[in-house]
Design a protein around this motif. Structure first.
Motif, PDB file in Angstrom:
ATOM      1  N   LEU A  90      12.418   5.056 -26.611  1.00  0.00           N
ATOM      2  CA  LEU A  90      11.808   3.970 -25.832  1.00  0.00           C
ATOM      3  C   LEU A  90      10.881   4.468 -24.729  1.00  0.00           C
ATOM      4  N   ALA A  91      11.367   5.425 -23.922  1.00  0.00           N
ATOM      5  CA  ALA A  91      10.584   5.848 -22.765  1.00  0.00           C
ATOM      6  C   ALA A  91       9.453   6.795 -23.144  1.00  0.00           C
ATOM      7  N   LEU A  92       9.735   7.735 -24.013  1.00  0.00           N
ATOM      8  CA  LEU A  92       8.742   8.755 -24.351  1.00  0.00           C
ATOM      9  C   LEU A  92       7.464   8.172 -24.950  1.00  0.00           C
ATOM     10  N   PRO A  93       7.555   7.223 -25.904  1.00  0.00           N
ATOM     11  CA  PRO A  93       6.319   6.684 -26.492  1.00  0.00           C
ATOM     12  C   PRO A  93       5.455   5.891 -25.520  1.00  0.00           C
ATOM     13  N   LEU A  94       6.009   5.445 -24.384  1.00  0.00           N
ATOM     14  CA  LEU A  94       5.234   4.627 -23.443  1.00  0.00           C
ATOM     15  C   LEU A  94       4.235   5.450 -22.638  1.00  0.00           C
ATOM     16  N   HIS A  95       4.515   6.742 -22.467  1.00  0.00           N
ATOM     17  CA  HIS A  95       3.636   7.632 -21.706  1.00  0.00           C
ATOM     18  C   HIS A  95       3.352   7.090 -20.303  1.00  0.00           C
ATOM     19  N   GLY A  96       4.359   6.455 -19.696  1.00  0.00           N
ATOM     20  CA  GLY A  96       4.213   5.995 -18.315  1.00  0.00           C
ATOM     21  C   GLY A  96       3.418   4.729 -18.138  1.00  0.00           C
ATOM     22  N   ALA A  97       3.143   3.972 -19.194  1.00  0.00           N
ATOM     23  CA  ALA A  97       2.422   2.695 -19.053  1.00  0.00           C
ATOM     24  C   ALA A  97       3.190   1.773 -18.111  1.00  0.00           C
ATOM     25  N   VAL A  98       2.490   1.247 -17.099  1.00  0.00           N
ATOM     26  CA  VAL A  98       3.183   0.587 -15.993  1.00  0.00           C
ATOM     27  C   VAL A  98       3.906  -0.690 -16.427  1.00  0.00           C
ATOM     28  N   ALA A  99       3.218  -1.597 -17.094  1.00  0.00           N
ATOM     29  CA  ALA A  99       3.812  -2.903 -17.393  1.00  0.00           C
ATOM     30  C   ALA A  99       5.047  -2.797 -18.289  1.00  0.00           C
ATOM     31  N   PRO A 100       4.971  -2.143 -19.460  1.00  0.00           N
ATOM     32  CA  PRO A 100       6.185  -2.060 -20.293  1.00  0.00           C
ATOM     33  C   PRO A 100       7.273  -1.224 -19.640  1.00  0.00           C
ATOM     34  N   THR A 101       6.884  -0.199 -18.874  1.00  0.00           N
ATOM     35  CA  THR A 101       7.897   0.604 -18.188  1.00  0.00           C
ATOM     36  C   THR A 101       8.643  -0.232 -17.166  1.00  0.00           C
ATOM     37  N   ALA A 102       7.895  -1.037 -16.393  1.00  0.00           N
ATOM     38  CA  ALA A 102       8.529  -1.892 -15.391  1.00  0.00           C
ATOM     39  C   ALA A 102       9.479  -2.895 -16.044  1.00  0.00           C
ATOM     40  N   ALA A 103       9.078  -3.444 -17.189  1.00  0.00           N
ATOM     41  CA  ALA A 103       9.934  -4.405 -17.891  1.00  0.00           C
ATOM     42  C   ALA A 103      11.221  -3.734 -18.359  1.00  0.00           C
ATOM     43  N   TYR A 125      10.665   9.038 -14.767  1.00  0.00           N
ATOM     44  CA  TYR A 125       9.958  10.288 -15.015  1.00  0.00           C
ATOM     45  C   TYR A 125       8.652  10.028 -15.769  1.00  0.00           C
ATOM     46  N   GLY A 126       8.667   9.037 -16.651  1.00  0.00           N
ATOM     47  CA  GLY A 126       7.436   8.671 -17.344  1.00  0.00           C
ATOM     48  C   GLY A 126       6.380   8.169 -16.373  1.00  0.00           C
ATOM     49  N   LEU A 127       6.800   7.340 -15.394  1.00  0.00           N
ATOM     50  CA  LEU A 127       5.859   6.867 -14.380  1.00  0.00           C
ATOM     51  C   LEU A 127       5.278   8.026 -13.575  1.00  0.00           C
ATOM     52  N   LEU A 128       6.108   9.033 -13.313  1.00  0.00           N
ATOM     53  CA  LEU A 128       5.658  10.190 -12.538  1.00  0.00           C
ATOM     54  C   LEU A 128       4.834  11.159 -13.374  1.00  0.00           C
ATOM     55  N   GLY A 129       4.754  10.917 -14.689  1.00  0.00           N
ATOM     56  CA  GLY A 129       3.922  11.733 -15.559  1.00  0.00           C
ATOM     57  C   GLY A 129       4.512  13.066 -15.950  1.00  0.00           C
ATOM     58  N   VAL A 130       5.818  13.214 -15.905  1.00  0.00           N
ATOM     59  CA  VAL A 130       6.431  14.508 -16.236  1.00  0.00           C
ATOM     60  C   VAL A 130       7.434  14.404 -17.381  1.00  0.00           C
ATOM     61  N   GLY A 141       0.766  -1.230   0.000  1.00  0.00           N
ATOM     62  CA  GLY A 141       0.000   0.000   0.000  1.00  0.00           C
ATOM     63  C   GLY A 141       0.799   1.283   0.000  1.00  0.00           C
ATOM     64  N   HIS A 142       2.072   1.235  -0.303  1.00  0.00           N
ATOM     65  CA  HIS A 142       2.884   2.449  -0.338  1.00  0.00           C
ATOM     66  C   HIS A 142       2.574   3.268  -1.591  1.00  0.00           C
ATOM     67  N   THR A 143       2.805   4.551  -1.492  1.00  0.00           N
ATOM     68  CA  THR A 143       2.602   5.441  -2.629  1.00  0.00           C
ATOM     69  C   THR A 143       3.661   5.188  -3.695  1.00  0.00           C
ATOM     70  N   LEU A 144       3.423   5.711  -4.896  1.00  0.00           N
ATOM     71  CA  LEU A 144       4.396   5.557  -5.975  1.00  0.00           C
ATOM     72  C   LEU A 144       5.737   6.168  -5.591  1.00  0.00           C
ATOM     73  N   THR A 145       5.711   7.307  -4.913  1.00  0.00           N
ATOM     74  CA  THR A 145       6.958   7.940  -4.476  1.00  0.00           C
ATOM     75  C   THR A 145       7.726   7.024  -3.531  1.00  0.00           C
ATOM     76  N   ALA A 146       7.010   6.395  -2.580  1.00  0.00           N
ATOM     77  CA  ALA A 146       7.667   5.491  -1.639  1.00  0.00           C
ATOM     78  C   ALA A 146       8.184   4.243  -2.337  1.00  0.00           C
ATOM     79  N   VAL A 147       7.439   3.729  -3.313  1.00  0.00           N
ATOM     80  CA  VAL A 147       7.871   2.541  -4.057  1.00  0.00           C
ATOM     81  C   VAL A 147       9.165   2.834  -4.812  1.00  0.00           C
ATOM     82  N   ILE A 148       9.222   3.992  -5.463  1.00  0.00           N
ATOM     83  CA  ILE A 148      10.444   4.367  -6.188  1.00  0.00           C
ATOM     84  C   ILE A 148      11.607   4.523  -5.218  1.00  0.00           C
ATOM     85  N   THR A 149      11.359   5.148  -4.061  1.00  0.00           N
ATOM     86  CA  THR A 149      12.419   5.317  -3.069  1.00  0.00           C
ATOM     87  C   THR A 149      12.929   3.966  -2.582  1.00  0.00           C
ATOM     88  N   GLY A 150      12.021   3.039  -2.307  1.00  0.00           N
ATOM     89  CA  GLY A 150      12.432   1.709  -1.870  1.00  0.00           C
ATOM     90  C   GLY A 150      13.223   0.973  -2.937  1.00  0.00           C
TER      91      GLY A 150
END
Length: 502
Positions: free
Chosen positions: A248-261, A293-298, A33-42
């Motif tokens: 690679l990163a820009l076209p994904l627009h922060g999509a979680v699954a391909p970004t994580a891969a 940065y894509g995951l964070l939407g910026v 249940g951690h936030t995205l910021t906490a997940v990235i920090t971990g």
């Protein structure tokens, strides 16, 4: 990178284990249940723990990993508390940067804790951490470290089945400003100050990239030339990583699954390439940052261009600092490591001679392994001189000649240690005489007054029937004698003077 040797598949093992350690760490943080910021920090905490903790023993690695929160949590609280006080925040960041480098005087553990402290402050700027987020960030870091450590020290602790790594002996530390870590700590503060000021002119929100670039350029360097080369490679890797981010990163627009891969691929690339290519490692790091940065939407092209500009500012700051603030010249650093290598050659020769003379307690194998580690440090120190962009041909030729002769020494030492390991190889009076000549050749290369272990005196043993092992040992000793004698020319030649081929 793809053709670099990987003995024992250690780089492949390390990279694979890192993915298997960081992936579950991120998953655990997300599932709790951690936030995205906490997940990235971990996730970044787990990456740093696996990347920077390099103690010689597994027990030492466990202790250092356990100490990471002890330095990371207070620094994270400091960074969060100063979030809205820019002047004090900047001063604190530079202080943490300087102390992080100064901590290297305490060896691998000091280095690991210093890196973790600096990167904790850096991540707080990256994620704009505020005090209200601290409890979640602390628990995420703790969970990530526990999960990644479970993989590293439990499920896949391949180090337990390997011989302990040989640590290169440190150069004389000195005191005060004579100590390299002290000089580099001052240089980092100066470089970081320059990067901070200019970086804030470029961007009030992303200035920390310049400070981070300046700081990391100093990691694993000990001279002006090494730092300059590392700065060049950092910029080169950043350019390549930004190009990869655009495609690679820009076209994904922060999509979680391909970004994580792709992040997992980047983690693998960081660990697999780090030992052999700083440029490739920085390519993977920069692409991973773009994905985050894509995951964070910026993420946008302008942000990647700004990262390149900030990296350039950090590199310029590092160059100015090493050039004008307490510089450690490449010549002084390389000569110190070359002297250390020559001492290692002598120590191995003496141990082999005593083993061949019948001393069962003399073992040249560890000393031969130590020589290989020292030679790796010599190559790193001489890298700026043999770099293709070095316009000083005389110095380049001198450095290449020294490397070739030291490689000859290492080859003969390996052969001598192999012969000495043969229990059937008997002693021979000629071996003692040859060892004495090697000792004389070493003493001609090291400064007067340097203490060396004594080799057996000529004629100390009664000649016996010649043995094939003794004949092989003599060949290696004669090869060592020639290589050491040839080393005298480049070592006694002024770095600025043209080197006459021998």
């Amino acid at each position: 990178m793809f053709v670099a040797p990987d003995p024992g598949w250690l780089r492949l093992r390390s990279a694979t284990r890192s993915v298997l350690g960081i992936g579950p760490a991120v998953a655990v943080c997300g599932l709790t249940g951690h936030t995205l910021t906490a997940v990235i920090t971990g996730g970044l905490a787990a990456l740093l723990a696996l990347f920077t903790v390099t103690d010689a023993t597994v027990r030492g690695q466990v202790v250092t990993t356990a100490l990471l929160p002890a330095v990371g949590f207070p620094v994270l609280a400091l960074a969060a508390g100063l979030h809205d006080v820019p002047v004090l925040r900047d001063v604190a960041f530079l202080a943490v940067a300087g102390l992080g480098v100064y901590a290297r005087r305490w060896g691998p553990r000091g280095h690991s804790l210093g890196v973790f402290a600096f990167m904790t402050f850096f991540v707080a700027q990256f994620l704009h951490t505020v005090p209200g987020q601290l409890p979640g960030l602390y628990s995420a870091v703790a969970l990530a470290l526990l999960t990644s450590s479970g993989v590293r020290f439990g499920l896949w602790c391949y180090e337990r089945r390997l011989p302990p790594p040989v640590a290169a002996p440190a150069l004389p530390a000195g005191s005060g400003l004579a100590r390299i870590t002290t000089r580099q700590a001052v240089q980092v503060v100066v470089a970081g100050g320059f990067a901070l000021v200019v970086g804030q002119v470029l961007s009030e929100g992303r200035w920390y990239w310049a400070v981070g670039a300046a700081w990391w350029i100093f990691v694993n360097t000990s001279s002006r030339g090494e730092t300059l080369i590392r700065g060049f490679r950092r910029v080169l890797g950043t350019v390549a990583g930004i190009a990869a981010g655009l495609f690679l990163a820009l076209p994904l627009h922060g999509a979680v699954a391909p970004t994580a891969a792709l992040v997992a691929v980047c983690v693998f690339g960081i660990f697999y390439t780090a030992p052999v290519s700083y440029s490739w490692m920085m390519t993977a790091v920069t692409l991973m940052v773009a994905l985050l940065y894509g995951l964070l939407g910026v993420l946008e092209p302008g942000l990647l261009a700004l990262r390149l500009a900030e990296t350039g500012v950090g590199a310029v700051g590092a160059v100015l600092a090493v050039a004008f603030v307490l510089p450690v010249t490449t010549h002084a650093a390389t000569n110190a490591w070359i002297e250390r290598a020559v001492h290692s050659v002598h120590g191995c020769t003496t141990a082999a001679a005593r083993r061949l003379a019948g001393d069962p307690d003399a073992d040249p194998a560890p000393l031969a392994a130590e020589l290989e580690v020292v030679l790796g440090r010599v190559r790193l120190s001489l890298a700026p001189l043999v770099h293709p962009l070095n316009p000083l041909r005389g110095r380049k030729a001198r450095a290449r000649r020294i490397l070739a002769l030291l490689d000859d020494c290492a080859r003969e030492v390996r052969g001598l240690a192999s012969v000495a390991a043969d229990p059937q190889a008997s002693h021979d009076a000629r071996l003692a005489a040859a060892c004495w000549r090697v000792e004389a050749a070493v003493e001609a290369l090291v400064p007067p007054g340097a203490r060396l272990p004594a080799a057996p005196a000529p004629g100390a043993r009664t000649p016996v029937a010649h043995h094939p092992g003794a004949e092989a040992a003599l060949r290696h000793l004669h090869g060592l004698e020639r290589a050491l004698a040839d080393l005298a020319t480049p070592l006694r030649t002024s770095p600025r003077a043209p080197l006459v081929p021998s």
